[in-house]
Write an enzyme that holds these catalytic residues in place. Structure first.
Site, PDB file in Angstrom:
ATOM      1  N   ARG A   1      44.369 -85.819  90.341  1.00 25.84           N
ATOM      2  CA  ARG A   1      43.395 -86.468  91.211  1.00 25.84           C
ATOM      3  C   ARG A   1      41.984 -86.238  90.689  1.00 25.84           C
ATOM      4  NH1 ARG A   1      42.698 -84.048  95.248  1.00 25.84           N
ATOM      5  NH2 ARG A   1      44.243 -82.400  95.129  1.00 25.84           N
TER       6      ARG A   1
ATOM      7  N   TYR B   1      47.736 -92.449  88.243  1.00 30.36           N
ATOM      8  CA  TYR B   1      48.410 -91.180  88.538  1.00 30.36           C
ATOM      9  C   TYR B   1      48.375 -90.766  90.002  1.00 30.36           C
ATOM     10  CZ  TYR B   1      50.573 -86.803  87.153  1.00 30.36           C
ATOM     11  OH  TYR B   1      51.480 -85.790  86.972  1.00 30.36           O
TER      12      TYR B   1
ATOM     13  N   SER C   1      46.566 -78.012  97.610  1.00 27.51           N
ATOM     14  CA  SER C   1      47.411 -78.613  96.585  1.00 27.51           C
ATOM     15  C   SER C   1      47.967 -77.544  95.634  1.00 27.51           C
ATOM     16  CB  SER C   1      46.591 -79.622  95.783  1.00 27.51           C
ATOM     17  OG  SER C   1      46.115 -80.617  96.658  1.00 27.51           O
TER      18      SER C   1
ATOM     19  N   HIS D   1      47.328 -82.243 105.863  1.00 30.00           N
ATOM     20  CA  HIS D   1      47.989 -81.924 104.583  1.00 30.00           C
ATOM     21  C   HIS D   1      49.003 -80.810 104.836  1.00 30.00           C
ATOM     22  CE1 HIS D   1      47.217 -80.834 100.030  1.00 30.00           C
ATOM     23  NE2 HIS D   1      48.255 -81.629 100.166  1.00 30.00           N
TER      24      HIS D   1
ATOM     25  N   CYS E   1      49.969 -75.087  96.247  1.00 26.36           N
ATOM     26  CA  CYS E   1      49.967 -73.730  96.805  1.00 26.36           C
ATOM     27  C   CYS E   1      51.230 -73.434  97.617  1.00 26.36           C
ATOM     28  CB  CYS E   1      48.724 -73.502  97.635  1.00 26.36           C
ATOM     29  SG  CYS E   1      47.246 -73.354  96.613  1.00 26.36           S
TER      30      CYS E   1
ATOM     31  N   LYS F   1      47.438 -89.821  99.727  1.00 32.21           N
ATOM     32  CA  LYS F   1      46.200 -89.142 100.134  1.00 32.21           C
ATOM     33  C   LYS F   1      45.169 -90.131 100.695  1.00 32.21           C
ATOM     34  CE  LYS F   1      48.230 -85.525  99.196  1.00 32.21           C
ATOM     35  NZ  LYS F   1      48.222 -84.340  98.425  1.00 32.21           N
TER      36      LYS F   1
ATOM     37  N   ARG G   1      54.993 -83.880  87.554  1.00 33.46           N
ATOM     38  CA  ARG G   1      55.588 -84.059  88.885  1.00 33.46           C
ATOM     39  C   ARG G   1      56.910 -84.812  88.831  1.00 33.46           C
ATOM     40  NH1 ARG G   1      52.188 -82.593  93.657  1.00 33.46           N
ATOM     41  NH2 ARG G   1      50.320 -81.719  92.718  1.00 33.46           N
TER      42      ARG G   1
HETATM   43  P1  GTP Z   1      50.991 -80.379  96.317  1.00 30.52           P
HETATM   44  O1  GTP Z   1      52.143 -81.279  96.088  1.00 30.52           O
HETATM   45  O2  GTP Z   1      49.996 -80.406  95.191  1.00 30.52           O
HETATM   46  O3  GTP Z   1      50.291 -80.610  97.618  1.00 30.52           O
HETATM   47  O4  GTP Z   1      51.523 -78.858  96.212  1.00 30.52           O
HETATM   48  P2  GTP Z   1      52.446 -77.925  97.131  1.00 30.52           P
HETATM   49  O5  GTP Z   1      51.592 -77.227  98.141  1.00 30.52           O
HETATM   50  O6  GTP Z   1      53.623 -78.671  97.627  1.00 30.52           O
HETATM   51  O7  GTP Z   1      52.889 -76.778  96.096  1.00 30.52           O
HETATM   52  P3  GTP Z   1      54.336 -76.403  95.516  1.00 30.52           P
HETATM   53  O8  GTP Z   1      55.302 -75.976  96.581  1.00 30.52           O
HETATM   54  O9  GTP Z   1      54.768 -77.488  94.624  1.00 30.52           O
HETATM   55  O10 GTP Z   1      53.988 -75.097  94.668  1.00 30.52           O
HETATM   56  C1  GTP Z   1      53.074 -75.094  93.613  1.00 30.52           C
HETATM   57  C2  GTP Z   1      53.299 -73.912  92.723  1.00 30.52           C
HETATM   58  O11 GTP Z   1      53.256 -72.675  93.469  1.00 30.52           O
HETATM   59  C3  GTP Z   1      54.658 -73.942  92.031  1.00 30.52           C
HETATM   60  O12 GTP Z   1      54.498 -73.609  90.674  1.00 30.52           O
HETATM   61  C4  GTP Z   1      55.464 -72.897  92.760  1.00 30.52           C
HETATM   62  O13 GTP Z   1      56.426 -72.305  91.932  1.00 30.52           O
HETATM   63  C5  GTP Z   1      54.420 -71.897  93.229  1.00 30.52           C
HETATM   64  N1  GTP Z   1      54.846 -71.242  94.500  1.00 30.52           N
HETATM   65  C6  GTP Z   1      55.317 -71.860  95.612  1.00 30.52           C
HETATM   66  N2  GTP Z   1      55.674 -70.969  96.569  1.00 30.52           N
HETATM   67  C7  GTP Z   1      55.418 -69.739  96.057  1.00 30.52           C
HETATM   68  C8  GTP Z   1      55.578 -68.404  96.564  1.00 30.52           C
HETATM   69  O14 GTP Z   1      56.044 -68.167  97.683  1.00 30.52           O
HETATM   70  N3  GTP Z   1      55.184 -67.392  95.740  1.00 30.52           N
HETATM   71  C9  GTP Z   1      54.670 -67.614  94.497  1.00 30.52           C
HETATM   72  N4  GTP Z   1      54.301 -66.570  93.765  1.00 30.52           N
HETATM   73  N5  GTP Z   1      54.526 -68.869  93.968  1.00 30.52           N
HETATM   74  C10 GTP Z   1      54.886 -69.910  94.742  1.00 30.52           C
HETATM   75  C1  SPV Z   2      48.034 -82.933  95.971  1.00 30.39           C
HETATM   76  O1  SPV Z   2      47.235 -82.886  95.022  1.00 30.39           O
HETATM   77  O2  SPV Z   2      47.833 -82.316  97.054  1.00 30.39           O
HETATM   78  C2  SPV Z   2      49.289 -83.702  95.841  1.00 30.39           C
HETATM   79  C3  SPV Z   2      49.464 -84.518  94.635  1.00 30.39           C
HETATM   80  O3  SPV Z   2      50.112 -83.665  96.738  1.00 30.39           O
HETATM   81  S1  SPV Z   2      48.657 -86.058  94.737  1.00 30.39           S
HETATM   82  O4  SPV Z   2      49.586 -87.010  95.312  1.00 30.39           O
HETATM   83  O5  SPV Z   2      48.303 -86.454  93.364  1.00 30.39           O
HETATM   84  O6  SPV Z   2      47.484 -85.945  95.562  1.00 30.39           O
HETATM   85 MN    MN Z   3      49.438 -82.413  98.450  1.00 30.64          MN
END
Ligand code: GTP
Ligand code: SPV
Ligand code: MN
Length: 625
Positions: free
Chosen positions: A91, A230, A281, A259, A283, A239, A398
């Site tokens: 983004r 993307y 994002s 979110h 996290c 978003k 992704r």
């Molecule tokens: P967006 O799609 O960008 O909104 O992200 P999201 O909040 O869905 O994040 P996602 O669950 O994909 O996690 C992002 C990264 O954080 C990945 O590399 C995970 O492996 C890592 N992660 C997720 N949960 C944990 C956790 O409980 N502990 C640790 N250490 N890492 C984590």
């Molecule tokens: C984020 O960045 O929080 C995402 C990926 O979930 S995107 O759809 O590119 O915003």
């Molecule tokens: Mn997101």
């Protein structure tokens, strides 16, 4: 396919974009598409029906042009790899604009442009942008088609990759068009990769432009996106619509677009709880959404992994739906050990973007397996070996996959009425200070927790990874109006909820580190222990339990000794103490930074939040002797 009539040459460029807006405001979808086509000058216009036949045709076409690489059908059936332009990988927040008439409505954290000035600028940018390309008209619904919490949209795009991704991420179909033609309002969203073709030009696999605009007009509910193919830049239901435009609709209509992931947790006693959690994002939302509990007898069902729409119900409860239909999940870090449900979800019929390719024709990324393969083709198409010294997959690579493929998806995940929330969670990525979990003492305190989230930057957006930044409600890049007004709106919504039904609010941090820089908490499936404590607290608040679950601290209620089940965890007392340490000196500095942060919003910060800040300050300031 409908061939386009010749453009009426009499109109000036400025009037052409203004015409598109006027048609959108009138709400007649065909007039709007015609006006947009006059501006964009595509070779052809195709009205999409969301069918499998349409998907197959577009996929076959993209395989021919090199946009999609078919993966080995025995290893990864129905799946494809896309490699983006190396300059179009995340983004672009610096090119994201919120354009209400009054600058103050955008607030200090959004890039504001005066709407007429922005329209004039965009007019030049979009004029002829689709020359030599096809304009796809994609009618879609966010939420089940026709549902009481759902909204319709129509995206115009010149990217077949976007059309196929929209099929997965939203409900695309003629049913939606029928609703719109019967008078249902829709969000008009115009997207172009910004790479017109002249006769004789050969196309590239991932067309895009160095010039980018992700522009939102809250008053007319319009989205105009240019230059990127993307993720959130281009899949405009996500978003742009479901957060930035929907947050404004929610402000005006009394609901919330957030979110947040959405799950159902079932206890060993069979009691069901629904939890929504906002983390910035990359996290941990997708991971928590698909969590496989390590605590015996507990079950998590997935409802959503990125966005939730929350609305007070007539009974004073807070109901939530996932407006999306698929997952656009972070690949790196997703493995059998961390997220087995995601691994199962993406076994087939998945589009991967910017991951690495194995010699067998399958995908790989950092964290998929403990050891990398000896040879790969990396996300840029170059040969890669473990000695290459660079990641094989882009950190923001992704997978795009239908929610229905998730083994933990709740059977009723697309119930148009949504679920009743018991708990709301705010979190971020914080190496220091913020405890593993804390409960808000009140709704106002919960809003304070949301408003003060800060988190280390990730690769999900351009910027320096690791840098600490404020990300209130994990909505900093996604709120379509003044962030402080968003806090006030949360307080208003809370006031409408019945005390018996109001969700409890918590803050979590899975990412606290020891002095060696290692995560103190194992995370992933073990996060079920924290969820179990939260819903035990829900039971206590609702009078279903009488034991003491929590002790007070300056930052909220922490688990009472023994209340957080850590049995069987390889976690010594020292690490546990560090996870919950609340250092008054550090928190006094956090309070100073919060005061500075609040000051950027002037008098729009609700008094209740200033009160909570004063409360925090008093709690961490040693009493004078
Ligand atoms: P967006 O799609 O960008 O909104 O992200 P999201 O909040 O869905 O994040 P996602 O669950 O994909 O996690 C992002 C990264 O954080 C990945 O590399 C995970 O492996 C890592 N992660 C997720 N949960 C944990 C956790 O409980 N502990 C640790 N250490 N890492 C984590
Ligand atoms: C984020 O960045 O929080 C995402 C990926 O979930 S995107 O759809 O590119 O915003
Ligand atoms: Mn997101």
């Amino acid at each position: 396919m409908t061939s386009l009539a010749e453009s009426p040459a009499a109109l000036t460029r400025t009037t052409m974009l203004a015409d598109v807006t006027s048609a959108a405001v009138l709400g007649d979808v065909r007039t709007w598409v015609d006006a947009a086509a006059r501006l964009l000058e595509p070779e052809t216009v195709v009205w999409c029906d969301g069918s499998d036949g349409e998907r197959r045709t577009l996929v076959a076409q993209m395989v021919r042009t090199g946009t999609l690489l078919p993966l080995d059908p025995t290893l990864r059936p129905g799946s494809y790899l896309a490699r983006s332009d190396p300059d179009d990988v995340a983004r672009v927040e610096s090119r994201t604009f919120i354009c209400p008439v009054d600058e103050a409505d955008a607030g200090p954290t959004n890039n504001w442009r005066e709407p007429d000035a922005m329209r004039a600028e965009l007019d030049g940018v979009f004029a002829g942008a689709m020359r030599g390309r096809t304009l796809y008209v994609v009618p879609f619904s966010m939420g089940p088609v026709g549902g009481p919490l759902s909204q319709a949209g129509v995206q115009l795009t010149d990217s077949p990759y976007v059309v196929v991704s929209m099929h997965v991420m939203t409900r695309v179909g003629s049913q939606v068009l029928d609703l719109i033609e019967a008078g249902a309002p829709f969000v008009p969203a115009v997207h172009s990769v910004g790479a017109p073709l002249r006769t004789g030009d050969t196309d590239v696999p991932w067309p895009c432009s160095p010039t980018k605009y992700i522009a939102h007009f809250p008053e007319t509910r319009e989205i105009w996106s240019f230059g990127s193919g993307y993720g959130g830049n281009a899949l405009l239901g996500k978003k742009c619509f479901a957060l930035r435009i929907a947050s404004v609709m929610g402000r005006d209509e009394g609901w919330l677009a957030e979110h947040m992931l959405l799950i159902r947790l079932t206890s060993p006693q069979g009691r069901r709880y629904h939890v929504a959690a906002a983390f910035p994002s990359a996290c941990g939302k997708t991971n928590l959404a698909m969590l496989v509990p390590t605590l015996p007898g507990w079950q998590v069902e997935t409802i959503g992994d990125d966005i939730a729409w929350l609305r007070p119900g007539p009974d004073g409860s807070l109901r939530a739906i996932n407006p999306e239909a698929g997952f656009f999940g972070v690949a790196p870090g997703t493995g059998e050990a961390t997220n087995p449900s995601a691994i199962e979800t993406i076994r087939h019929d998945t589009i991967f973007t910017n991951v690495a390719l194995t010699d067998e024709g399958d995908v790989w990324w950092e964290g998929l397996t403990p050891e990398p393969p000896a040879h790969l083709v990396d996300w840029t198409g170059q040969d890669w070996t473990p000695a290459s010294g660079r990641p094989a997959a882009h950190p923001n690579s992704r997978f795009t996959v239908a929610a229905a493929q998730c083994p933990t998806i709740a059977p009723d995940w697309s119930d148009p009425e949504g679920v009743v929330l018991d708990a709301l969670v705010f979190g971020g990525r914080r190496a220091t200070n913020v405890p593993l979990v804390a409960q808000a003492e009140s709704w106002e305190h919960g809003v304070f927790m949301g408003a003060t989230i800060s988190s280390e930057r990730t690769a999900a957006a351009e910027g320096t990874v690791g840098e600490l930044r404020r990300d209130p409600f994990a909505m900093m890049p996604f709120c379509g109006y003044d962030m402080a007004d968003h806090w006030a709106h949360w307080l208003r919504v809370g006031a409408r909820l019945d005390r018996e039904h109001r969700p409890l609010v918590f803050q979590v941090n899975w990412f606290r580190k020891d002095d060696q820089g290692r995560f103190l908490w194992p995370g992933f499936g073990e996060n079920s222990r924290v969820l179990a404590w939260m819903v035990d607290q829900v039971d206590r608040a609702r009078g279903r339990r009488t034991d003491v679950g929590a002790v007070t601290s300056p930052v909220g209620l922490l688990p009472a000794p023994g209340a957080l089940d850590t049995r069987g965890l390889d976690l010594d007392d020292d690490a546990l103490a560090q996870l919950f340490e609340v250092d008054p000196g550090s928190w006094s500095r956090e309070a100073d930074l919060t005061e500075e942060f609040f000051a950027t919003f002037g008098d729009r910060v609700p008094a209740a939040l200033h009160d909570r800040l004063a409360h925090l300050r008093a709690a961490v300031t040693p009493a004078e002797a």
